[in-house]
Design an enzyme around this catalytic site. Structure first.
Site, PDB file in Angstrom:
ATOM      1  N   SER A 205      46.121  67.881  49.517  1.00 22.33           N
ATOM      2  CA  SER A 205      46.559  67.228  50.756  1.00 22.33           C
ATOM      3  C   SER A 205      46.216  67.997  52.031  1.00 22.33           C
ATOM      4  CB  SER A 205      48.069  66.960  50.715  1.00 22.33           C
ATOM      5  OG  SER A 205      48.805  68.159  50.655  1.00 22.33           O
TER       6      SER A 205
ATOM      7  N   LYS B  39      56.934  66.639  55.221  1.00 26.31           N
ATOM      8  CA  LYS B  39      55.869  67.281  55.991  1.00 26.31           C
ATOM      9  C   LYS B  39      56.029  67.029  57.488  1.00 26.31           C
ATOM     10  CE  LYS B  39      52.610  67.223  52.147  1.00 26.31           C
ATOM     11  NZ  LYS B  39      51.349  66.695  51.586  1.00 26.31           N
TER      12      LYS B  39
END
Length: 329
Positions: free
Chosen positions: A232, A277
């Site tokens: 990611s 996140k």
């Protein structure tokens, strides 16, 4: 004397009570927003020019749960869930390291191509890094296709069309891998399972693979040891490399954070944990948070719920991210 013993007993009980708060709850882990990692400290392009602003890779962290984390889980900022078996944890770590290495190669290819430089990149499949006795997979096997969907022509292990294909199937359905071992083509059957709300096949969860690719570039990119795993970080690594190669400063002095996988041809792919996140950007001065379009809804809902001063920008490609930065005021 009795009073003294009573006081000692009370003190001991209080200390035990405090200690019990921090004692891990067996079989459970906590997921929390992780730290933001500045790509300037991780990536160096030979003869590249660093931007005035910063790019940040966002993350989430996992660790043993305790009473405090369980209480805070009701805020929605952290989550407590059952801890996977130890062998699965080890597989996740190995897979994460392999995914990161694959992401580096894709990031370099996408960024250098976008900068207008010639790159030779020929993807030949996915090479298995470790034997898997459950399915009879051998180290060195090449994954060629899944149910006839070619993996040789793709720079990503999880193609958007493969994910959509799985969405049309049911948990428990059979999936067939075509695998090349030497000159022999084998078929391996596995089942669809569900993980984190997404359908995926069981074999995929077990395998660590690396890109089998021919790569030649006129640009040398140096990566310092990265304390993270998984694919990611791809988009943010790509933006850093590209910005170092371009004469312009895409950041315009701003802090840019984000998440998303990247393919060698610049596609941005789905990730997990987008809510944690984006929470990591709280009070950091980050202006923009890039994320895959598939993850945008939850990220935007999280920003609104916790009044985070950051703009969530959904992107499907590297081109879209670059265009946004160039038009950013």
């Amino acid at each position: 004397m009795k009073m003294k013993k009573l006081l000692i007993s009370i003190v001991i009980l209080v200390l035990l009570g405090i200690a019990s708060i921090y004692i891990p709850i067996p079989g459970y882990m906590v997921i929390t927003p992780g730290e933001m990692l500045n790509t300037k400290e991780m990536i160096q392009v030979d003869q590249g020019t660093k931007s005035k602003g910063d790019y940040y890779i966002t993350s989430f962290e996992q660790g043993p749960a305790n009473a405090i984390s369980y209480l805070f889980s009701f805020t929605g900022i952290i989550k407590v869930e059952p801890m996977p078996p130890l062998d699965e944890q080890k597989m996740d770590v190995e897979k994460g390291k392999a995914d990161l290495e694959n992401s580096k190669l894709s990031a370099m290819t996408a960024a250098i191509r976008k900068a207008g430089k010639d790159v030779k990149y020929e993807h030949k499949g996915w090479e298995v890094l470790k034997d898997d006795t459950k399915y009879g997979i051998k180290k060195g096997d090449l994954l060629q296709a899944i149910d006839g969907i070619s993996l040789k022509s793709s720079e990503e292990f999880f193609l958007p069309d493969l994910i959509k294909y799985y969405e049309k199937k049911k948990v428990g359905d059979t999936v067939t891998y075509q695998i090349l071992r030497g000159e022999e083509t084998l078929e391996v059957k596995t089942k669809l399972v569900e993980q984190n709300g997404q359908k995926i096949d069981d074999l995929n969860l077990r395998l660590s693979v690396k890109q089998k690719a021919e790569f030649q570039s006129p640009v040398k990119v140096n990566f310092k040891k990265l304390d993270l795993g998984g694919p990611s970080a791809g988009l943010m690594m790509t933006l850093d490399i590209l910005d170092e190669l371009l004469p312009e400063d895409l950041t315009k002095g701003n802090k840019i954070a984000g998440t998303g996988t990247i393919s060698a041809d610049g596609k941005v792919g789905i990730i997990g944990g987008e809510n944690y996140k984006v929470l990591s950007t709280i009070d950091t001065g980050v202006k923009v948070f890039f994320c895959p379009k598939e993850n945008a809804k939850l990220a935007q809902e999280t920003v609104k719920k916790y009044d985070i001063k950051v703009k969530v920008v959904p992107v499907a490609t590297l081109d879209e991210a670059v265009e946004y930065l160039r038009n950013m005021k």
